[in-house]
Design an enzyme around this catalytic site. Structure first.
Site, PDB file in Angstrom:
ATOM      1  CB  CYS A  47      -0.890  -0.015   1.235  1.00 45.79           C
ATOM      2  SG  CYS A  47      -1.704   1.566   1.535  1.00 45.79           S
ATOM      3  CB  CYS A  50       1.033   1.247   4.710  1.00 53.25           C
ATOM      4  SG  CYS A  50      -0.530   0.401   5.045  1.00 53.25           S
ATOM      5  CG  HIS A 111      -4.117  -1.179   4.665  1.00 56.18           C
ATOM      6  ND1 HIS A 111      -3.668  -0.384   3.634  1.00 56.18           N
ATOM      7  CD2 HIS A 111      -4.845  -2.181   4.082  1.00 56.18           C
ATOM      8  CE1 HIS A 111      -4.086  -0.897   2.475  1.00 56.18           C
ATOM      9  NE2 HIS A 111      -4.801  -1.975   2.711  1.00 56.18           N
ATOM     10  CG  ASN A 151     -14.182  10.107  -3.737  1.00 55.93           C
ATOM     11  OD1 ASN A 151     -15.289  10.615  -3.593  1.00 55.93           O
ATOM     12  ND2 ASN A 151     -13.342  10.483  -4.671  1.00 55.93           N
ATOM     13  CB  SER A 159      -7.351   4.320  -6.651  1.00 55.60           C
ATOM     14  OG  SER A 159      -6.794   5.414  -5.948  1.00 55.60           O
ATOM     15  CG  HIS A 162      -4.144   3.375   4.225  1.00 54.84           C
ATOM     16  ND1 HIS A 162      -3.014   2.748   4.696  1.00 54.84           N
ATOM     17  CD2 HIS A 162      -4.445   4.333   5.137  1.00 54.84           C
ATOM     18  CE1 HIS A 162      -2.638   3.314   5.842  1.00 54.84           C
ATOM     19  NE2 HIS A 162      -3.500   4.278   6.118  1.00 54.84           N
ATOM     20  CG  HIS A 164      -6.993   8.110   1.219  1.00 56.44           C
ATOM     21  ND1 HIS A 164      -7.305   6.816   0.851  1.00 56.44           N
ATOM     22  CD2 HIS A 164      -7.089   8.850   0.088  1.00 56.44           C
ATOM     23  CE1 HIS A 164      -7.572   6.787  -0.448  1.00 56.44           C
ATOM     24  NE2 HIS A 164      -7.458   8.009  -0.942  1.00 56.44           N
ATOM     25  CD  GLN A 166      -8.325  12.728  -3.248  1.00 54.86           C
ATOM     26  OE1 GLN A 166      -7.652  13.396  -4.032  1.00 54.86           O
ATOM     27  NE2 GLN A 166      -9.201  11.822  -3.659  1.00 54.86           N
TER      28      GLN A 166
HETATM   29 ZN   LIG Z   1      -2.241   1.142   3.756  1.00 55.92          ZN
END
Ligand SMILES: [Zn+2]
Ligand SMILES: [Zn+2]
Length: 347
Positions: A47, A50, A111, A151, A159, A162, A164, A166
């Protein structure tokens, strides 16, 4: 509420949504298909988000232990001033340069932990990071707006699993913000009160569409919702920016985020996909007494883990349309546990 076809007005965007409640008279019957969420490892060596792993271009992530922010390796906006092309002589072919910055905010080193799986303290850290980044990006003289968004899930085109979010910050107002600014400004000039505060007072009086609320924030399915389980999260006080929130309000906001996202996961017993984002006032150095801080959750799922709403056909060519009413969607969400996490035991 009316149970025959009608249209509802969204005062923020000044657009209408077509509601067809008669088409949803047979709700929630038959087998609800479940697709068990993939069990993710706490750390994935492949990833690029990570801790300690390599990203595009050979940059290595630090061994971070809280949130982690970096400039997107494939940004949609670039910070440098662009040489202005000669203006087109035809106003039908209008284009102007846009500058900006795109940042990625990892929620935690884990993750496998989505927003509802983080504890309130960790969610507060995410909020603190969004706040700090919004302020810092907004300080740049060429930035007019900082859009914080997430998203979640492959269904939303995310995509990397993990968890996250933006932040895209840019030199001109995005369409949605320009519309909401115009509506809230016009309302404030006419009434000397904020549009969303008045709307919230009405919802709190009617109590038909409220999903969860605490001392500082309310989450509700808006009267004009387009997506089946859309949620609007509104600050009780007309704060315009995340940075205006007191520490008590930040804790309240973390609690509401946890309740909303946990209920979402419990709805179809999957890690629930959505696009969400905060709408703060523009970072233009002006006072924004008209603006009330809020967040939108736009989840696409309709009836199960696999049956989603599509915005196609009539909606692309005409206007948005929905079958289940916002009131019945709110009722479904109200009934679900907001802290106990059905997927993996209690949160
Ligand atoms: Zn990750
Ligand atoms: Zn908004």
């Amino acid at each position: 509420m009316i149970d025959t076809p009608h249209r509802r007005f969204n005062p923020l965007t000044r657009e209408w949504v077509l509601v067809s409640p008669q088409r949803a008279r047979r709700p929630w019957q038959g087998q609800v298909e479940k697709t068990p969420s993939e069990i993710l490892p706490a750390y994935d060596p492949d990833c690029y988000l990570c801790p300690g792993n390599e990203r595009a271009g050979g940059v290595k992530n630090p061994p971070y232990t809280g949130t982690f922010v970096f400039d997107n390796d494939f940004p949609a906006l670039l910070p440098d001033a662009v040489e202005q092309n000669p203006a087109s002589s035809n106003t039908l072919l209008d284009a102007i340069p846009e500058r900006g910055l795109c940042r990625v905010v990892c929620f935690s080193p884990r993750h496998d932990l989505t927003l509802p799986e983080l504890d309130n303290t960790a969610i507060e850290k995410v909020l603190a990071t969004w706040t700090h980044e919004s302020v810092e990006l907004g300080k740049k003289d060429f930035i007019q707006y900082a859009q914080v968004f997430e998203n979640k899930g492959a269904l939303m085109g995310c995509s990397n699993p993990h968890p996250h979010s933006q932040i895209w910050a840019q030199s001109q107002l995005p369409n949605e913000i320009a519309r909401e600014l115009a509506s809230q400004t016009a309302y404030y000039q006419e009434h000397r009160r904020t549009l969303l505060s008045d709307y919230l007072a009405e919802e709190q009086h009617r109590r038909e569409r409220i999903v969860f609320q605490n001392g500082s924030f309310t989450a509700l399915v808006p009267f004009w919702a387009i997506w089946p389980f859309e949620i609007l999260l509104v600050a009780h006080r007309p704060a315009a920016y995340l940075s205006e929130l007191t520490s008590t309000e930040v804790s309240s906001l973390a609690e509401v985020l946890k309740h909303v996202t946990t209920r979402y996961d419990n709805l179809f017993e999957i890690s629930f996909p959505y696009s969400m984002g905060f709408h703060q006032a523009p970072s233009d150095g002006q006072a924004h007494p008209e603006w009330v801080l809020h967040a939108h959750f736009y989840p696409p799922l309709l009836r199960s883990a696999t049956v989603r709403k599509f915005m196609v056909g009539y909606e692309m060519l005409g206007m948005p349309q929905r079958d289940i009413t916002p009131e019945s969607a709110a009722e479904r969400l109200q009934e679900l546990p907001g802290l106990h996490y059905k997927l993996r035991g209690s949160a």
